[in-house]
Design a protein around this motif. Sequence first.
Motif, PDB file in Angstrom:
ATOM      1  N   ALA A 319     140.262 110.945 135.243  1.00 33.81           N
ATOM      2  CA  ALA A 319     140.496 110.135 134.041  1.00 33.81           C
ATOM      3  C   ALA A 319     139.569 108.932 134.079  1.00 33.81           C
ATOM      4  O   ALA A 319     139.210 108.427 135.156  1.00 33.81           O
ATOM      5  CB  ALA A 319     141.952 109.665 133.962  1.00 33.81           C
ATOM      6  N   GLY A 320     139.155 108.479 132.897  1.00 36.19           N
ATOM      7  CA  GLY A 320     138.377 107.255 132.787  1.00 36.19           C
ATOM      8  C   GLY A 320     137.094 107.253 133.583  1.00 36.19           C
ATOM      9  O   GLY A 320     136.651 106.208 134.074  1.00 36.19           O
ATOM     10  N   GLY A 321     136.474 108.424 133.732  1.00 32.75           N
ATOM     11  CA  GLY A 321     135.219 108.497 134.462  1.00 32.75           C
ATOM     12  C   GLY A 321     135.369 108.464 135.970  1.00 32.75           C
ATOM     13  O   GLY A 321     134.375 108.344 136.688  1.00 32.75           O
ATOM     14  N   ARG A 322     136.596 108.617 136.466  1.00 34.70           N
ATOM     15  CA  ARG A 322     136.841 108.554 137.905  1.00 34.70           C
ATOM     16  C   ARG A 322     137.632 109.770 138.383  1.00 34.70           C
ATOM     17  O   ARG A 322     138.401 110.358 137.621  1.00 34.70           O
ATOM     18  CB  ARG A 322     137.618 107.282 138.267  1.00 34.70           C
ATOM     19  CG  ARG A 322     136.896 105.986 137.922  1.00 34.70           C
ATOM     20  CD  ARG A 322     135.617 105.836 138.715  1.00 34.70           C
ATOM     21  NE  ARG A 322     134.832 104.705 138.277  1.00 34.70           N
ATOM     22  CZ  ARG A 322     133.589 104.454 138.707  1.00 34.70           C
ATOM     23  NH1 ARG A 322     133.003 105.264 139.566  1.00 34.70           N
ATOM     24  NH2 ARG A 322     132.925 103.404 138.259  1.00 34.70           N
ATOM     25  N   PHE A 323     137.444 110.111 139.635  1.00 32.20           N
ATOM     26  CA  PHE A 323     138.334 111.042 140.311  1.00 32.20           C
ATOM     27  C   PHE A 323     139.540 110.244 140.790  1.00 32.20           C
ATOM     28  O   PHE A 323     139.387 109.159 141.372  1.00 32.20           O
ATOM     29  CB  PHE A 323     137.627 111.696 141.502  1.00 32.20           C
ATOM     30  CG  PHE A 323     138.544 112.524 142.367  1.00 32.20           C
ATOM     31  CD1 PHE A 323     138.935 113.795 141.971  1.00 32.20           C
ATOM     32  CD2 PHE A 323     139.022 112.021 143.567  1.00 32.20           C
ATOM     33  CE1 PHE A 323     139.785 114.554 142.764  1.00 32.20           C
ATOM     34  CE2 PHE A 323     139.869 112.761 144.364  1.00 32.20           C
ATOM     35  CZ  PHE A 323     140.256 114.036 143.964  1.00 32.20           C
ATOM     36  N   LEU A 324     140.733 110.761 140.528  1.00 35.51           N
ATOM     37  CA  LEU A 324     141.957 110.056 140.888  1.00 35.51           C
ATOM     38  C   LEU A 324     142.707 110.820 141.964  1.00 35.51           C
ATOM     39  O   LEU A 324     143.023 112.009 141.791  1.00 35.51           O
ATOM     40  CB  LEU A 324     142.870 109.880 139.666  1.00 35.51           C
ATOM     41  CG  LEU A 324     142.285 109.179 138.433  1.00 35.51           C
ATOM     42  CD1 LEU A 324     143.348 109.059 137.353  1.00 35.51           C
ATOM     43  CD2 LEU A 324     141.720 107.818 138.804  1.00 35.51           C
ATOM     44  N   LEU A 325     142.982 110.161 143.053  1.00 40.07           N
ATOM     45  CA  LEU A 325     143.835 110.701 144.104  1.00 40.07           C
ATOM     46  C   LEU A 325     145.127 109.899 144.094  1.00 40.07           C
ATOM     47  O   LEU A 325     145.094 108.664 144.231  1.00 40.07           O
ATOM     48  CB  LEU A 325     143.145 110.598 145.466  1.00 40.07           C
ATOM     49  CG  LEU A 325     143.903 111.237 146.638  1.00 40.07           C
ATOM     50  CD1 LEU A 325     143.929 112.761 146.500  1.00 40.07           C
ATOM     51  CD2 LEU A 325     143.267 110.843 147.979  1.00 40.07           C
ATOM     52  N   ASN A 326     146.245 110.595 143.884  1.00 37.10           N
ATOM     53  CA  ASN A 326     147.536 109.916 143.755  1.00 37.10           C
ATOM     54  C   ASN A 326     147.494 108.851 142.662  1.00 37.10           C
ATOM     55  O   ASN A 326     148.036 107.746 142.801  1.00 37.10           O
ATOM     56  CB  ASN A 326     147.973 109.316 145.096  1.00 37.10           C
ATOM     57  CG  ASN A 326     148.153 110.384 146.154  1.00 37.10           C
ATOM     58  OD1 ASN A 326     148.578 111.500 145.852  1.00 37.10           O
ATOM     59  ND2 ASN A 326     147.817 110.063 147.402  1.00 37.10           N
ATOM     60  N   ASP A 327     146.792 109.197 141.578  1.00 36.72           N
ATOM     61  CA  ASP A 327     146.691 108.370 140.373  1.00 36.72           C
ATOM     62  C   ASP A 327     145.915 107.079 140.578  1.00 36.72           C
ATOM     63  O   ASP A 327     146.015 106.149 139.777  1.00 36.72           O
ATOM     64  CB  ASP A 327     148.083 108.052 139.814  1.00 36.72           C
ATOM     65  CG  ASP A 327     148.053 107.822 138.309  1.00 36.72           C
ATOM     66  OD1 ASP A 327     147.269 108.504 137.628  1.00 36.72           O
ATOM     67  OD2 ASP A 327     148.800 106.948 137.822  1.00 36.72           O
ATOM     68  N   ARG A 328     145.124 107.005 141.648  1.00 36.51           N
ATOM     69  CA  ARG A 328     144.297 105.827 141.907  1.00 36.51           C
ATOM     70  C   ARG A 328     142.832 106.271 141.987  1.00 36.51           C
ATOM     71  O   ARG A 328     142.523 107.318 142.565  1.00 36.51           O
ATOM     72  CB  ARG A 328     144.690 105.136 143.215  1.00 36.51           C
ATOM     73  CG  ARG A 328     146.143 104.702 143.301  1.00 36.51           C
ATOM     74  CD  ARG A 328     146.448 103.521 142.384  1.00 36.51           C
ATOM     75  NE  ARG A 328     147.786 103.010 142.618  1.00 36.51           N
ATOM     76  CZ  ARG A 328     148.890 103.442 142.004  1.00 36.51           C
ATOM     77  NH1 ARG A 328     148.800 104.430 141.120  1.00 36.51           N
ATOM     78  NH2 ARG A 328     150.079 102.906 142.261  1.00 36.51           N
TER      79      ARG A 328
END
Length: 620
Positions: A319-328
């Motif tokens: 999301a938002g141009g980032r890879f998210l691990l545990n929503d971070r």
Amino acid sequence: MSTREAHLDDEAIRASRQDGTYPRPQLMRPDWADLSGTWSFAFDDAKEGLSKRWFAEPAFDRNIVVPFPFESEASGISDPSFHPVVWYSRELDSADLDEAGFASNRRLHLHFGAVDYRAQVWLNGVNLGAHEGGHTPFSFDITDAVDTSRSSQLLVVRAEDDPLDVSQPRGKQDWRLEPHSIWYHRTSGIWQPVWLESTGDLYATLVHSTPNVPDGSIALRIDLNRRPAANVQLDIVVSHEGNELAAVSVAARDLTTTTVVSLPVQTNGQAYEELLWSPEHPRLLDLRVTVRENAPIGTAGTVADEVYSYLGLRSATVAGGRFLLNDRPYYVRSVLNQGYWPESHLAAPNAGALKREAELIKELGFNATRVHQKFEDPRFLYWADVLGLLVWAETPGTFEFSPRAVARMTTEWTAVIERDLSHPSIVTWVPLNESWGVQHIAHNPQMQAYARSLVSLTRALDPSRPVVSNDGWEHVDSDILSIHDYEWSGDVLRGRYLDRDACESLLNGIGPAGRRMLLAGQDIDERPIMVTEFGGISYASKQVPDDAWGYSTATSSDDFVDRLDAVIGALAASSSLAGFCYTQLVDTLQETNGLLADDRTPKADMATLRRVITRSGPEA
């Protein structure tokens, strides 16, 4: 059983604390027998073994060490030339059966981790069946073929691997006699563990776990070998470090039972992160599944089977141009890993080598690895889970586009997702790489439809992870927009990826390899952008092969470090990239572009390499 905090039996098996030798780490049973070691062996270049009934009366003239491919030194054969058909045989003695826990009221199962590419199997001359797919596991219930009047049971395997068949998912295995360019010696026949195991008449064949971090729950799927009779119950216990987190019992009424297990401890929003899995904190939860017959809910019944597994609570999204691990947001600092050893090829030389591979990647400062053109041994994935290493799982590619290649690829891809879905370390699926097998995808609507269908199939089987449709270029439907760029100049790289505008300009045009980056219908939107192959700096720190090559060449260890620092520093300067994958971990035959030599020794001081590698993203 009630959900409570209680200390479990200290003697209980904990799948999260294995020694790394069990071949199927997420479906463990205590009774099993390893069949590794010396087998009889024969080449069948004339393809006469079937007509001469070698499966009933083998008289093989060689020995081979299983599970190493005959092309490798570790096998004891060390013949890398073309031999499309080979045979194996081994006597299973009473000690093997006893170690597997076989008794009069038990079923005996024969398991193969992988045989490349096609296998037929017999026991005492009885045809057990066949399997196609060089990277995926298979098994047979051999109980009814066991002859109790014999002192030992004759096991025979025929393996067929046509080196010229480029419709097989073959990855980096060369179709030419000698390795050339970026391709390597072949890995034919048995190349992953073979083992025996015993069960009752009713038993679990699969345990899948999919965590839901926001909900504090785990979705479980448990498959049985047959449709159960009435009053079959599944008792499920989830624990962490010996402390019970949840326990539920559900009725099993079909081949597949699904249920959701809630973890009450995760309802505390200020403390829920204490159990989450990440590379920095690779916490694993143990899972025990007991199959009970004649057991209406709430009664003990009879234990038909008990299996042990583990899982990690984590989410992997974008999301938002980032890879998210545990929503971070999580910066992916990865290294390309061929999973190849000079003495044993795609087979690991021993179980400890798989652990050491994961350890070396972590010690270098990476938090992720892309296992390239290979479905890796599940025991490596176990150590990635335990040590905390993100994994991009990638198919070994075919080299042609045809109905046969499509069928083979989709079958094998489906099987490996089924095998590996529950590993918390796997955070991205990659069904295609650099348009291998779909070389004309930019212009061919059929190839585009095929690539999109692989992505859709992947999401249908597992909607919990990102999918990259075609790693490197010519994306048709990717959650992460990946780029392969072997530019050696740090200044040039810095300019290409400095900010979002620069990255989007590159993606909207022709990429560094002269290929279109995005095909029709693929938008950039807010998808993460990563450079998933770069570097490839050649430096032969030991003996220099005549055909040594890389994408640029260093003249000394210091020069190697300087070049490495230039390219990693250029990507680290980007305000837009969500991560990278450096090429590559280890020298592999003529490819001398590893951070380590082929014997896994570093080409520069490890602390220096780590300092360069960790200059971007969070410290490992």
